[in-house]
Motif scaffolding. Structure first.
Motif, PDB file in Angstrom:
ATOM      1  N   HIS A  77      36.049 -30.979  -4.453  1.00  0.00           N
ATOM      2  CA  HIS A  77      34.727 -30.357  -4.252  1.00  0.00           C
ATOM      3  C   HIS A  77      34.403 -29.269  -5.266  1.00  0.00           C
ATOM      4  CE1 HIS A  77      36.936 -27.092  -2.269  1.00  0.00           C
ATOM      5  NE2 HIS A  77      37.443 -27.944  -1.386  1.00  0.00           N
ATOM      6  N   LYS A  78      35.422 -28.606  -5.815  1.00  0.00           N
ATOM      7  CA  LYS A  78      35.218 -27.551  -6.822  1.00  0.00           C
ATOM      8  C   LYS A  78      34.265 -26.473  -6.328  1.00  0.00           C
ATOM      9  CE  LYS A  78      36.535 -30.128 -10.973  1.00  0.00           C
ATOM     10  NZ  LYS A  78      37.201 -29.182 -11.861  1.00  0.00           N
ATOM     11  N   CYS A  79      34.205 -26.311  -5.020  1.00  0.00           N
ATOM     12  CA  CYS A  79      33.181 -25.463  -4.416  1.00  0.00           C
ATOM     13  C   CYS A  79      33.838 -24.438  -3.483  1.00  0.00           C
ATOM     14  CB  CYS A  79      32.217 -26.359  -3.633  1.00  0.00           C
ATOM     15  SG  CYS A  79      30.957 -25.463  -2.736  1.00  0.00           S
ATOM     16  N   PRO A  80      33.823 -23.154  -3.855  1.00  0.00           N
ATOM     17  CA  PRO A  80      34.472 -22.136  -3.019  1.00  0.00           C
ATOM     18  C   PRO A  80      33.969 -22.119  -1.585  1.00  0.00           C
ATOM     19  CG  PRO A  80      34.032 -21.252  -5.202  1.00  0.00           C
ATOM     20  CD  PRO A  80      33.374 -22.607  -5.153  1.00  0.00           C
ATOM     21  N   ALA A  81      32.675 -22.360  -1.362  1.00  0.00           N
ATOM     22  CA  ALA A  81      32.169 -22.328   0.018  1.00  0.00           C
ATOM     23  C   ALA A  81      32.823 -23.414   0.865  1.00  0.00           C
ATOM     24  CB  ALA A  81      30.646 -22.493   0.028  1.00  0.00           C
ATOM     25  N   VAL A  82      33.096 -24.556   0.271  1.00  0.00           N
ATOM     26  CA  VAL A  82      33.779 -25.622   1.004  1.00  0.00           C
ATOM     27  C   VAL A  82      35.215 -25.203   1.310  1.00  0.00           C
ATOM     28  CG1 VAL A  82      34.619 -28.004   0.883  1.00  0.00           C
ATOM     29  CG2 VAL A  82      32.309 -27.455   0.065  1.00  0.00           C
ATOM     30  N   ALA A  83      35.882 -24.605   0.331  1.00  0.00           N
ATOM     31  CA  ALA A  83      37.265 -24.159   0.558  1.00  0.00           C
ATOM     32  C   ALA A  83      37.320 -23.147   1.689  1.00  0.00           C
ATOM     33  CB  ALA A  83      37.826 -23.545  -0.733  1.00  0.00           C
ATOM     34  N   LEU A  84      36.379 -22.217   1.710  1.00  0.00           N
ATOM     35  CA  LEU A  84      36.388 -21.200   2.765  1.00  0.00           C
ATOM     36  C   LEU A  84      36.132 -21.824   4.135  1.00  0.00           C
ATOM     37  CD1 LEU A  84      34.545 -18.289   0.874  1.00  0.00           C
ATOM     38  CD2 LEU A  84      37.015 -18.555   1.275  1.00  0.00           C
ATOM     39  N   ALA A  85      35.280 -22.847   4.184  1.00  0.00           N
ATOM     40  CA  ALA A  85      35.043 -23.551   5.448  1.00  0.00           C
ATOM     41  C   ALA A  85      36.303 -24.267   5.912  1.00  0.00           C
ATOM     42  CB  ALA A  85      33.889 -24.548   5.285  1.00  0.00           C
ATOM     43  N   ILE A 139      30.947 -35.117  -8.030  1.00  0.00           N
ATOM     44  CA  ILE A 139      30.657 -33.696  -7.767  1.00  0.00           C
ATOM     45  C   ILE A 139      30.818 -32.882  -9.051  1.00  0.00           C
ATOM     46  CG2 ILE A 139      31.485 -31.641  -6.550  1.00  0.00           C
ATOM     47  CD1 ILE A 139      31.977 -33.335  -4.107  1.00  0.00           C
ATOM     48  N   ASN A 140      31.788 -33.253  -9.877  1.00  0.00           N
ATOM     49  CA  ASN A 140      32.038 -32.518 -11.124  1.00  0.00           C
ATOM     50  C   ASN A 140      30.875 -32.605 -12.121  1.00  0.00           C
ATOM     51  OD1 ASN A 140      33.837 -31.020 -12.906  1.00  0.00           O
ATOM     52  ND2 ASN A 140      33.950 -32.903 -14.121  1.00  0.00           N
ATOM     53  N   LEU A 141      29.884 -33.445 -11.850  1.00  0.00           N
ATOM     54  CA  LEU A 141      28.706 -33.540 -12.722  1.00  0.00           C
ATOM     55  C   LEU A 141      27.587 -32.594 -12.290  1.00  0.00           C
ATOM     56  CD1 LEU A 141      28.726 -37.425 -12.968  1.00  0.00           C
ATOM     57  CD2 LEU A 141      29.035 -35.869 -14.897  1.00  0.00           C
ATOM     58  N   HIS A 142      27.760 -31.941 -11.152  1.00  0.00           N
ATOM     59  CA  HIS A 142      26.659 -31.155 -10.578  1.00  0.00           C
ATOM     60  C   HIS A 142      27.026 -29.677 -10.461  1.00  0.00           C
ATOM     61  CE1 HIS A 142      24.218 -34.671  -9.339  1.00  0.00           C
ATOM     62  NE2 HIS A 142      25.389 -35.270  -9.394  1.00  0.00           N
ATOM     63  N   ASP A 143      25.984 -28.845 -10.403  1.00  0.00           N
ATOM     64  CA  ASP A 143      26.195 -27.402 -10.314  1.00  0.00           C
ATOM     65  C   ASP A 143      26.016 -26.851  -8.913  1.00  0.00           C
ATOM     66  OD1 ASP A 143      26.814 -26.534 -13.073  1.00  0.00           O
ATOM     67  OD2 ASP A 143      24.932 -27.556 -13.489  1.00  0.00           O
ATOM     68  N   SER A 144      25.427 -27.645  -8.008  1.00  0.00           N
ATOM     69  CA  SER A 144      25.313 -27.137  -6.640  1.00  0.00           C
ATOM     70  C   SER A 144      25.280 -28.259  -5.618  1.00  0.00           C
ATOM     71  CB  SER A 144      24.084 -26.237  -6.484  1.00  0.00           C
ATOM     72  OG  SER A 144      22.932 -26.887  -6.933  1.00  0.00           O
ATOM     73  N   LEU A 145      25.704 -27.887  -4.431  1.00  0.00           N
ATOM     74  CA  LEU A 145      25.649 -28.757  -3.249  1.00  0.00           C
ATOM     75  C   LEU A 145      24.548 -28.206  -2.359  1.00  0.00           C
ATOM     76  CD1 LEU A 145      29.347 -29.200  -1.966  1.00  0.00           C
ATOM     77  CD2 LEU A 145      27.789 -30.997  -2.754  1.00  0.00           C
ATOM     78  N   ILE A 146      23.590 -29.058  -2.030  1.00  0.00           N
ATOM     79  CA  ILE A 146      22.474 -28.626  -1.192  1.00  0.00           C
ATOM     80  C   ILE A 146      22.767 -29.046   0.239  1.00  0.00           C
ATOM     81  CG2 ILE A 146      19.998 -28.883  -0.779  1.00  0.00           C
ATOM     82  CD1 ILE A 146      19.830 -29.542  -3.861  1.00  0.00           C
ATOM     83  N   GLY A 147      23.139 -28.080   1.067  1.00  0.00           N
ATOM     84  CA  GLY A 147      23.503 -28.367   2.449  1.00  0.00           C
ATOM     85  C   GLY A 147      22.273 -28.409   3.331  1.00  0.00           C
ATOM     86  N   TYR A 148      22.175 -29.449   4.179  1.00  0.00           N
ATOM     87  CA  TYR A 148      20.999 -29.573   5.056  1.00  0.00           C
ATOM     88  C   TYR A 148      21.442 -29.945   6.462  1.00  0.00           C
ATOM     89  CZ  TYR A 148      21.398 -34.682   4.788  1.00  0.00           C
ATOM     90  OH  TYR A 148      21.857 -35.969   4.875  1.00  0.00           O
ATOM     91  N   ARG A 149      20.535 -29.660   7.404  1.00  0.00           N
ATOM     92  CA  ARG A 149      20.769 -30.018   8.800  1.00  0.00           C
ATOM     93  C   ARG A 149      19.422 -30.398   9.384  1.00  0.00           C
ATOM     94  NH1 ARG A 149      25.689 -27.867  10.981  1.00  0.00           N
ATOM     95  NH2 ARG A 149      25.594 -26.034   9.651  1.00  0.00           N
ATOM     96  N   ASN A 150      19.388 -31.517  10.096  1.00  0.00           N
ATOM     97  CA  ASN A 150      18.127 -31.990  10.684  1.00  0.00           C
ATOM     98  C   ASN A 150      17.012 -32.079   9.638  1.00  0.00           C
ATOM     99  OD1 ASN A 150      19.401 -31.990  13.234  1.00  0.00           O
ATOM    100  ND2 ASN A 150      18.988 -29.797  13.435  1.00  0.00           N
ATOM    101  N   GLY A 151      17.372 -32.490   8.428  1.00  0.00           N
ATOM    102  CA  GLY A 151      16.358 -32.727   7.404  1.00  0.00           C
ATOM    103  C   GLY A 151      15.829 -31.487   6.701  1.00  0.00           C
TER     104      GLY A 151
END
Lengths: 392, 392
Positions: free
Chosen positions: B56-64, B365-377
């Protein structure tokens, strides 16, 4: 330096043997020869050269191309153009359709700072663009993309093409610029005779489209297309007013399989290398390099070991597999048959630098943040790949 | 906003239908269920979970992941660890060998800020690490990687393994931590019976290696390895002390082809989607999406259209090809046979949002700079993929 700063991969003035890997190395002498050669051929053909920014995503490369006579660059995406405009590029063609009104609005904003053009293949896109330039108070040149056999984007029906062109011409702040005609697959057809045949058919369609537009009072100031693989034929055909080429600056394994079109035509040379180091030799039969899918794109095939740069150029090494972070190399078949040494002693040492020629240059460059330019084995410059990841 | 700033792809609170494409969307409900499920299974098995940051290369995911009980994370490269340490992760295992003394020096610097461990499969690497920790005044845990059948990195010879472990233990500031044993190919073996058979053989080698080390007074505090594809078997085997898994958080087309190991074991669900839009329908027979090789990795196969998210879920669409910046989709075979509508009317409209399930999650994931998290659209969060591109 903060612990939270990733140290740079190279220092200007240091030998490339000191580089931290994986990193992209650019042989500046070869790169400049490639640039000079295509520009000279375009000049001789009386054609404009508009190199493709999607290949390098690097403003310094674009400026080097423009300094040699390129009329501007292409970008494939609207956001991709931003770092080039920031660096001073003032003529950018978006060689692609846009997918939303929001992209039209961003494009219209950019068109206030640089001469921008874009492709359409649908009346809806024209409406999006017209509304956006009206809102931004900008001017935009719009080309109709026609399908000349590639079968992806572009209008095939000449009636619809003419309707779209007339609609562009009728709207305030938009002007009809001409045609884009790109045949992607022909770029990678290996035999020049086969390439010629496909291009002849494609060019007949371009001539027909152009004549139709002219007969309707819609002359094509620009016919843009072509690429590294078809450049020789495109220069000779007289159909295009400008050539879009990208890979010629760097070359890659895929393009090196194309046979050149005619005697006396020199081909471009490899200037771009993925610098890697050996991270494991524990298996004894192969060396594992510290670069994988996150440092090179694999969909056009395996990278090639640049054996000329090896400590032991007599030992021919070949890549045997690539995974996310690893690349295995073993002895090539050619060397194995004549070898007196054992496999292990012929493998590069732990930590040894191994240069790879990427399989496909565009998506490989898009994985990196800088190009490390060197000359005579010494790092001369580090160029940011500022449009890396700008695919929107 | 400056003209030179690329506008963000999404705004928090806005519907995902407004997203600028291409962009990575994360369904937070599904993602959190995936995280909860694997942690619960690790807890039930009495095994530590050390999720893979390379996925994931994403600190927020690691913390979760850590908030749910993960003991820390793995990184595959030394530089990759930096954004995670910056975000507060304090236990990172580099699940790979290092390729130079410079990388050992960077690792030793990091080891002053977090508990770091690393793999070796050569005495030379141990010497590099020993010199680096001495210079930095740091402590480092070192694991010997053994080859259990994957045939890439790792020591196969138990004699050499023991010599390396003893050498680690003998050096100041280094401590021998145990074994890493990873079988990459088994993760993608489709049938559970075949997976079980390969893993049984691999586990026999791990037990043998561990016993040998114990008999030499070198007990293994940690045996680390495994992954999403083998998790069920690894939990049951009792061989590993901790599981390295990455893809379970997101899933991808490749992993969805694995058949689960047993009755009652639920599999993980797709939480990660590449959001694209239709940029051309001119061909009439297919739609062209505005995302290609620069937004998704293709070496594990084509992406899958997430038909459930389509405006017309009754029309099954399938990806038919991907190039640098384009992806073509047409009607899937299943729908074509029962369809009453024409192909064109069944295709998504120009500008319509189309979600794709990536073929292979890590390099995508390594091609992108952010993960856009969504819930219920609705967009809930935008997480930087801070280690994107950190492959050194």
């Amino acid at each position: 330096m903060s612990i939270f700063t990733v140290p740079p991969a190279a220092s200007i003035g240091a030998p490339i043997s000191d580089i931290d890997t994986p990193a992209l190395l650019l042989d500046l002498d070869v790169f400049e020869r490639n640039l000079d050669e295509l520009q000279a051929r375009a000049d001789a053909a009386g054609m404009a050269l508009r190199p493709h920014g999607k290949a390098h995503k690097c403003p310094a490369v674009a400026l080097a191309q423009i300094a040699r006579g390129a009329v501007g660059i292409c970008c494939q995406k609207v956001s991709e153009a931003i770092p080039f405009i920031e660096a001073g590029v003032r003529d950018i063609h978006i060689s692609n359709e846009i997918a939303s009104p929001g992209k039209a609005r961003l494009l219209a904003q950019l068109a206030r700072h640089a001469r921008m053009s874009v492709c359409v293949d649908d009346l809806q896109q024209v409406d999006w663009l017209a509304a956006a330039v009206q809102e931004a108070g900008a001017e935009l040149t719009v080309l109709v993309e026609i399908d000349i056999g590639h079968g992806r984007c572009g209008v095939a029906d000449l009636e619809l093409m003419t309707r779209i062109a007339a609609r562009i011409q009728s709207l305030p702040r938009l002007s009809f610029g001409g045609l884009q005609a790109y045949h992607g697959t022909v770029q990678h057809v290996r035999l020049p005779g086969e390439r010629q045949q496909i291009i002849d058919a494609a060019n007949a369609r371009i001539r027909q489209a152009r004549a139709r537009l002219e007969s309707e009072g819609l002359p094509c100031a620009v016919v843009t297309g072509g690429g590294t693989g078809s450049a020789d034929i495109d220069f000779a055909s007289g159909v295009y007013t400008e050539l879009q080429a990208g890979s010629y600056a760097f070359m890659d394994v895929d393009y090196s399989h194309n046979q050149p079109s005619g005697a006396g035509v020199s081909s471009f040379a490899h200037s771009l290398f993925l610098a890697t180091r050996v991270m494991s030799r524990a298996a004894g039969t192969h060396a594992v390099l510290d670069a994988g899918l996150k440092s090179m794109s694999l969909e056009s095939g395996l990278p090639q070991v640049w054996n000329a740069a090896q400590a032991r150029p007599d030992v021919v090494l070949a890549c045997t597999g690539v995974s996310d972070e690893h690349c295995t190399v073993g002895r090539g078949a050619e060397a194995a048959s004549t070898a007196g040494t054992t496999a292990l002693s012929a493998l590069p040492a732990l930590g040894e630098l191994v240069l790879l020629v990427p399989g496909h240059v565009d998506p490989t460059i898009n994985l990196h943040d800088s190009l490390i330019g060197y000359r005579n084995g010494v790092v001369e410059t580090i160029w940011p790949i500022a449009a890396r990841g700008l695919s929107r």
